[in-house]
Write a protein that holds these residues in place. Structure first.
Motif, short mmCIF file in Angstrom:
data_model
loop_
_atom_site.label_atom_id
_atom_site.label_comp_id
_atom_site.label_asym_id
_atom_site.label_seq_id
_atom_site.Cartn_x
_atom_site.Cartn_y
_atom_site.Cartn_z
N GLU A 85 -4.40 -1.73 -10.63
CA GLU A 85 -3.56 -1.32 -11.74
C GLU A 85 -4.21 -0.25 -12.62
OE1 GLU A 85 -6.10 -4.76 -12.83
OE2 GLU A 85 -4.70 -4.33 -11.20
N SER A 86 -5.52 -0.08 -12.49
CA SER A 86 -6.23 0.92 -13.29
C SER A 86 -6.40 2.24 -12.57
CB SER A 86 -7.61 0.37 -13.70
OG SER A 86 -7.48 -0.81 -14.46
N GLY A 87 -5.98 2.29 -11.31
CA GLY A 87 -6.12 3.51 -10.52
C GLY A 87 -7.10 3.36 -9.37
N VAL A 88 -7.51 4.47 -8.78
CA VAL A 88 -8.44 4.44 -7.65
C VAL A 88 -9.84 4.10 -8.15
CG1 VAL A 88 -9.54 5.82 -5.84
CG2 VAL A 88 -7.10 6.12 -6.32
N PHE A 89 -10.45 3.06 -7.54
CA PHE A 89 -11.79 2.66 -7.97
C PHE A 89 -12.81 2.78 -6.84
CE2 PHE A 89 -9.94 -1.26 -6.28
CZ PHE A 89 -10.96 -1.74 -5.48
N GLY A 90 -12.35 3.08 -5.63
CA GLY A 90 -13.30 3.15 -4.54
C GLY A 90 -12.72 3.78 -3.29
N LYS A 91 -13.55 3.89 -2.27
CA LYS A 91 -13.15 4.52 -1.02
C LYS A 91 -13.87 3.85 0.14
CE LYS A 91 -13.30 9.01 1.39
NZ LYS A 91 -13.75 10.43 1.28
N VAL A 92 -13.13 3.54 1.20
CA VAL A 92 -13.71 3.05 2.44
C VAL A 92 -13.81 4.24 3.39
CG1 VAL A 92 -13.49 1.43 4.35
CG2 VAL A 92 -12.64 0.80 2.09
N ALA A 110 -10.02 7.33 6.67
CA ALA A 110 -10.67 6.79 5.48
C ALA A 110 -9.58 6.27 4.56
CB ALA A 110 -11.50 7.87 4.80
N MET A 111 -9.96 5.48 3.57
CA MET A 111 -8.95 4.79 2.77
C MET A 111 -9.40 4.65 1.32
SD MET A 111 -7.33 1.09 3.85
CE MET A 111 -8.88 0.18 3.60
N ASN A 112 -8.54 5.04 0.39
CA ASN A 112 -8.81 4.82 -1.03
C ASN A 112 -8.45 3.39 -1.40
OD1 ASN A 112 -9.72 7.42 -1.76
ND2 ASN A 112 -7.62 8.18 -1.90
N LEU A 113 -9.18 2.84 -2.35
CA LEU A 113 -8.90 1.52 -2.89
C LEU A 113 -8.40 1.68 -4.32
CD1 LEU A 113 -12.15 -0.33 -1.72
CD2 LEU A 113 -9.94 -0.21 -0.53
N PHE A 114 -7.29 1.04 -4.65
CA PHE A 114 -6.76 1.19 -6.00
C PHE A 114 -6.23 -0.14 -6.53
CE2 PHE A 114 -2.90 1.43 -3.51
CZ PHE A 114 -1.87 1.02 -4.35
N ARG A 142 -4.00 -1.24 -1.90
CA ARG A 142 -4.04 -2.00 -3.15
C ARG A 142 -5.03 -3.13 -2.95
NH1 ARG A 142 0.16 -1.53 -6.72
NH2 ARG A 142 1.43 -0.80 -4.97
N ASP A 143 -6.08 -3.15 -3.77
CA ASP A 143 -7.19 -4.06 -3.50
C ASP A 143 -7.65 -4.78 -4.76
OD1 ASP A 143 -9.42 -4.82 -1.47
OD2 ASP A 143 -10.51 -4.18 -3.25
N ASP A 144 -7.93 -6.06 -4.61
CA ASP A 144 -8.53 -6.86 -5.67
C ASP A 144 -10.03 -6.83 -5.46
OD1 ASP A 144 -9.52 -8.77 -7.35
OD2 ASP A 144 -8.20 -10.38 -6.67
N GLN A 145 -10.77 -6.25 -6.38
CA GLN A 145 -12.20 -6.08 -6.21
C GLN A 145 -12.93 -7.41 -6.06
OE1 GLN A 145 -14.08 -2.95 -8.68
NE2 GLN A 145 -12.10 -2.77 -9.65
N ASP A 188 0.84 -1.20 0.00
CA ASP A 188 0.00 0.00 0.00
C ASP A 188 0.87 1.26 0.00
OD1 ASP A 188 -2.12 -1.77 0.21
OD2 ASP A 188 -2.27 -1.54 2.39
N VAL A 189 0.22 2.42 -0.02
CA VAL A 189 0.93 3.69 0.09
C VAL A 189 0.12 4.62 0.99
CG1 VAL A 189 2.07 3.56 -2.16
CG2 VAL A 189 -0.19 4.61 -1.99
#
Length: 263
Positions: free
Chosen positions: A125-132, A119-123, A201-204, A93-94
């Motif tokens: 290889e395509s970039g940020v796709f969501g947020k917790v 709070a935390m962004n989810l990303f 870094r998250d696998d949807q 992660d970063v």
């Protein structure tokens, strides 16, 4: 004076570890140190971590004698912590440059709180796709929905973390859910800063691959947490929520995640 120790369990993360550590090296405050514990990696993770430890005096590297899992690995790191605060970070992660500054500022101004996550962004290889985006000030009752705090962005009072016994090394999943419940059982409070100062870094599709056995273990843990926190009986049926998820088709879970975590 060093006030923050970051504990990081690392395992087979050679492609992401440098990016994670570099984000720590960019922090706006200098008073932190990093303790990494390699949990039996079989790729180049240890060598990368060793290079950083040699190059930076505030970075240390230890190892487990065999693969033990995240909870035991973090407890091993905790043995070497000698600072007021303990922070978490994962090797894939970063975090934002001002993460530690803002968390430390909150804890300094709010001594009644033992925990501060964000709070935390989810990303991917395509970039940020969501947020917790967890609740700002959770209470015990919020445990009925799952973990009230994101684990990886957490900063804790070290003395309290030790007081409650650290992580349960027997747990292979949901170690944080169990840990936070021990904080709340002991009467300590936690908060989630609303700004996403961390990116995971998250696998949807990750949640769709959990086996029935794993879901059953989650039920057992929820039972323990509900009992520990004396959750009212009318909510106890939610203990079985993981088994319900096991019956939902994976494509529906994927769609639900997209809705829940949509930016």
């Amino acid at each position: 004076m060093v006030r923050i120790t970051v504990i990081m369990g690392i395992y087979n993360c050679e492609t992401t570890l440098s990016e994670a550590i570099d984000s720590l090296l960019e922090q706006t405050i200098p008073d932190w140190q990093l303790i990494m514990c390699d949990d039996g990696s079989i790729d180049g993770t240890f060598m990368i971590a060793e290079e950083y430890a040699k190059a930076h005096s505030n970075i240390s590297l230890i190892t487990n004698d065999k693969n033990k899992g995240l909870a035991a690995t973090l407890n091993h790191c905790l043995e070497f912590v000698n600072t007021q605060f303990t922070a978490r970070m994962d090797g894939d992660d970063v975090c934002s440059p001002d993460r530690f500054e803002k968390q430390l500022n909150f804890l300094n101004k709010n001594p009644d709180y033992a925990l501060v996550s964000t709070a935390m962004n989810l990303f991917n290889e395509s970039g940020v796709f969501g947020k917790v985006n967890p609740k700002f000030k959770p209470t015990k009752i919020d445990f009925i929905y799952g973990t009230p705090h994101c684990h990886a962005p957490m900063m804790m009072h070290t003395s309290v973390l030790r007081e409650i016994g650290g992580y349960d090394s027997s747990l292979k999943r949901a170690q944080d859910y169990d840990l936070w419940s021990k904080f709340y059982q002991a009467g300590y409070l936690g908060v989630n800063l609303k700004e996403p100062l961390y990116s995971m870094r998250d696998d949807q599709a990750a949640t769709t691959r959990r086996s029935f056995k794993v879901r059953l273990l989650e039920v057992k843990l929820r039972y323990r947490v509900f009992k520990r926190l004396d959750i009212p009986l009318r909510y106890r049926v939610l203990i079985f929520q993981p088994l319900v998820k096991a019956l939902i088709p994976s494509y529906l879970i994927t769609k639900a995640r997209k809705i829940i975590y949509k930016v």
